[in-house]
Design a protein around this motif. Sequence first.
Motif, mmCIF file in Angstrom:
data_model
loop_
_atom_site.group_PDB
_atom_site.id
_atom_site.type_symbol
_atom_site.label_atom_id
_atom_site.label_comp_id
_atom_site.label_asym_id
_atom_site.label_seq_id
_atom_site.Cartn_x
_atom_site.Cartn_y
_atom_site.Cartn_z
ATOM 1 N N SER A 284 -4.802 6.174 8.729
ATOM 2 C CA SER A 284 -5.460 6.428 10.012
ATOM 3 C C SER A 284 -6.914 5.975 9.956
ATOM 4 N N ASN A 285 -7.535 5.945 11.115
ATOM 5 C CA ASN A 285 -8.939 5.524 11.174
ATOM 6 C C ASN A 285 -9.842 6.404 10.321
ATOM 7 N N SER A 286 -9.496 7.675 10.234
ATOM 8 C CA SER A 286 -10.342 8.589 9.462
ATOM 9 C C SER A 286 -10.278 8.335 7.964
ATOM 10 N N ALA A 287 -9.256 7.572 7.534
ATOM 11 C CA ALA A 287 -9.086 7.325 6.099
ATOM 12 C C ALA A 287 -9.182 5.849 5.733
ATOM 13 N N LYS A 288 -9.546 4.993 6.697
ATOM 14 C CA LYS A 288 -9.500 3.561 6.426
ATOM 15 C C LYS A 288 -10.466 3.118 5.331
ATOM 16 N N ASP A 289 -11.519 3.899 5.087
ATOM 17 C CA ASP A 289 -12.453 3.528 4.027
ATOM 18 C C ASP A 289 -11.842 3.759 2.639
ATOM 19 N N ARG A 290 -10.687 4.411 2.582
ATOM 20 C CA ARG A 290 -10.028 4.654 1.294
ATOM 21 C C ARG A 290 -9.028 3.548 0.945
ATOM 22 N N LYS A 291 -8.822 2.602 1.847
ATOM 23 C CA LYS A 291 -7.722 1.656 1.694
ATOM 24 C C LYS A 291 -7.786 0.866 0.393
ATOM 25 N N GLN A 292 -8.891 0.208 0.116
ATOM 26 C CA GLN A 292 -8.953 -0.631 -1.077
ATOM 27 C C GLN A 292 -8.862 0.204 -2.354
ATOM 28 N N ASP A 293 -9.520 1.360 -2.358
ATOM 29 C CA ASP A 293 -9.406 2.236 -3.525
ATOM 30 C C ASP A 293 -7.966 2.702 -3.718
ATOM 31 N N LEU A 294 -7.274 2.938 -2.605
ATOM 32 C CA LEU A 294 -5.890 3.366 -2.683
ATOM 33 C C LEU A 294 -5.009 2.247 -3.238
ATOM 34 N N ILE A 295 -5.239 1.025 -2.787
ATOM 35 C CA ILE A 295 -4.489 -0.121 -3.322
ATOM 36 C C ILE A 295 -4.716 -0.240 -4.826
ATOM 37 N N ASN A 296 -5.976 -0.113 -5.245
ATOM 38 C CA ASN A 296 -6.289 -0.210 -6.678
ATOM 39 C C ASN A 296 -5.597 0.902 -7.465
ATOM 40 N N PHE A 297 -5.610 2.116 -6.905
ATOM 41 C CA PHE A 297 -4.955 3.241 -7.563
ATOM 42 C C PHE A 297 -3.455 2.973 -7.720
ATOM 43 N N LEU A 298 -2.826 2.556 -6.632
ATOM 44 C CA LEU A 298 -1.384 2.337 -6.664
ATOM 45 C C LEU A 298 -1.007 1.247 -7.661
ATOM 46 N N ASN A 299 -1.790 0.201 -7.722
ATOM 47 C CA ASN A 299 -1.463 -0.895 -8.633
ATOM 48 C C ASN A 299 -1.645 -0.513 -10.101
ATOM 49 N N ASN A 300 -2.229 0.633 -10.354
ATOM 50 C CA ASN A 300 -2.356 1.125 -11.727
ATOM 51 C C ASN A 300 -1.289 2.153 -12.095
ATOM 52 N N GLN A 301 -0.341 2.421 -11.162
ATOM 53 C CA GLN A 301 0.719 3.378 -11.434
ATOM 54 C C GLN A 301 1.945 2.666 -12.002
ATOM 55 N N ASP A 302 2.590 3.269 -12.979
ATOM 56 C CA ASP A 302 3.724 2.604 -13.611
ATOM 57 C C ASP A 302 4.968 2.599 -12.729
ATOM 58 N N TRP A 303 4.934 3.344 -11.607
ATOM 59 C CA TRP A 303 6.070 3.325 -10.691
ATOM 60 C C TRP A 303 5.894 2.313 -9.557
ATOM 61 N N VAL A 304 4.812 1.561 -9.594
ATOM 62 C CA VAL A 304 4.536 0.535 -8.577
ATOM 63 C C VAL A 304 4.621 -0.851 -9.213
ATOM 64 N N ASP A 305 5.450 -1.698 -8.646
ATOM 65 C CA ASP A 305 5.459 -3.101 -9.066
ATOM 66 C C ASP A 305 4.258 -3.812 -8.461
ATOM 67 N N ARG A 306 4.061 -3.572 -7.153
ATOM 68 C CA ARG A 306 2.883 -4.123 -6.496
ATOM 69 C C ARG A 306 2.612 -3.368 -5.214
ATOM 70 N N ALA A 307 1.334 -3.128 -4.956
ATOM 71 C CA ALA A 307 0.884 -2.559 -3.688
ATOM 72 C C ALA A 307 -0.089 -3.550 -3.073
ATOM 73 N N PHE A 308 0.056 -3.793 -1.785
ATOM 74 C CA PHE A 308 -0.800 -4.792 -1.157
ATOM 75 C C PHE A 308 -0.927 -4.520 0.328
#
Length: 425
Positions: A284-308
């Motif tokens: 949501s708009n209230s959380a859009k500033d978290r997007k890139q950090d969230l992508i970086n977090f997800l790409n460091n999880q062993d259950w994610v092949d890729r987040a983009f």
Amino acid sequence: MKRAVVVVCDSLRRDMMTTETTPNLLAVASRSVVFKDFSPVFPSVTRSSSPAIATGCHPVNHGILGSAMVIDEGTGPVCASVGDPDFVDRLRKVRGTVLFRPTISELLQDVGDAKIFSNVSAGAAYLLDPEGYGYVYHRAGSYGPGRKPVPAADRLDIAVGIEGDAEMTRRFCRDVIEGGVVFGTLWLSEPDNAGHNSPLGSPTHIAAIKSADRCVGNVLEAIAVVDPHFTETVLFVCSDHGMNSVRRTIDIAYQLVHSGFKSSYHSDDIVVADSGTSARIHISNSAKDRKQDLINFLNNQDWVDRAFSSDDLHDIGSPSCPGTSIVIAMAGDNVANEYGVSGMSDCAIGPDEVDQQIGVGQHGGAGFGEVQPFLFVRGPNLRASVSEAKVSLVDLAPTILEHLDVKPPRMDGRSLLPIMTRWAV
């Protein structure tokens, strides 16, 4: 009379066809153009695949983005199951339309009847013709032109699974093949139904594959009566995607709350729509500033092949979709299960899916088994051959329309007739 017939063996992997399990399918292949490089759409789920076949477009262009979607009905964004019988009506109220592109049934309304028989989820069935230009038969409710319910005697009162598929196929052969319908689709629930509830390659799963093969054989027998030499009929026999085995289950919303990205489990600042071995995260708009950090977090999880970002979908063979969502392909490997079937994937689950079993089949991502659907095409003047051309689900609609002498509108797919007729008899 020209006609087009589509038979879908939901989730049947091409590497699981054998002379013992699929003699009818192999018989079709021996007289068809076989496409070796046939791919699903992403996400590889039936609820996105059915409108891809119907419209000739990828999910980001036809508008159905997975097994579940985030919609806002006036009280904030929520995750809704695309498979529910009322999803089509809910989506129409939210955005004024269901699909962004016309379906085959709509484009053929001046040519002849279109009849669709489906035994998968109601949402996936109705998305083949959500506006009711033709007929859709499903156990949750059947309708004809104008979405008017069919008479009681014409309903499809069956159960999901082997017996229901068999009864539906009998109806399809009678009403569509023998009935001289211009365009017909038969979408079987097997072996997808068994795959979701038993290990791939298990006796239960193999029995379901054999049942789908028998249904294909029944369709072949019906066509042999009305058009034995395929002088007017184009027959497409395919699956919409394959399956991997579930390696682990991951509640993504819980992970995001635990890591501080999502306010609470049921908050709407970030909403997760899981689609088996893939997921889409709405920000949501209230959380859009978290997007890139969230992508970086997800790409460091062993259950994610890729987040983009959703505007990078071209990397997985799909048009881009600018917006604030994140797409996840779940991690997996090519390890074989206890029955020797290769391909394992982690599975995204929501609060209503905590009973998802480890070791059964699942799909939605781009794992080894998930990207192994098949496509055989038999028709007028087509010689049995193997094509190396790269094709996908979105190529069926323009091919069907060209065969029926209807000029297709703008589509992501292309007609396969020019490719296939290079080997014409």
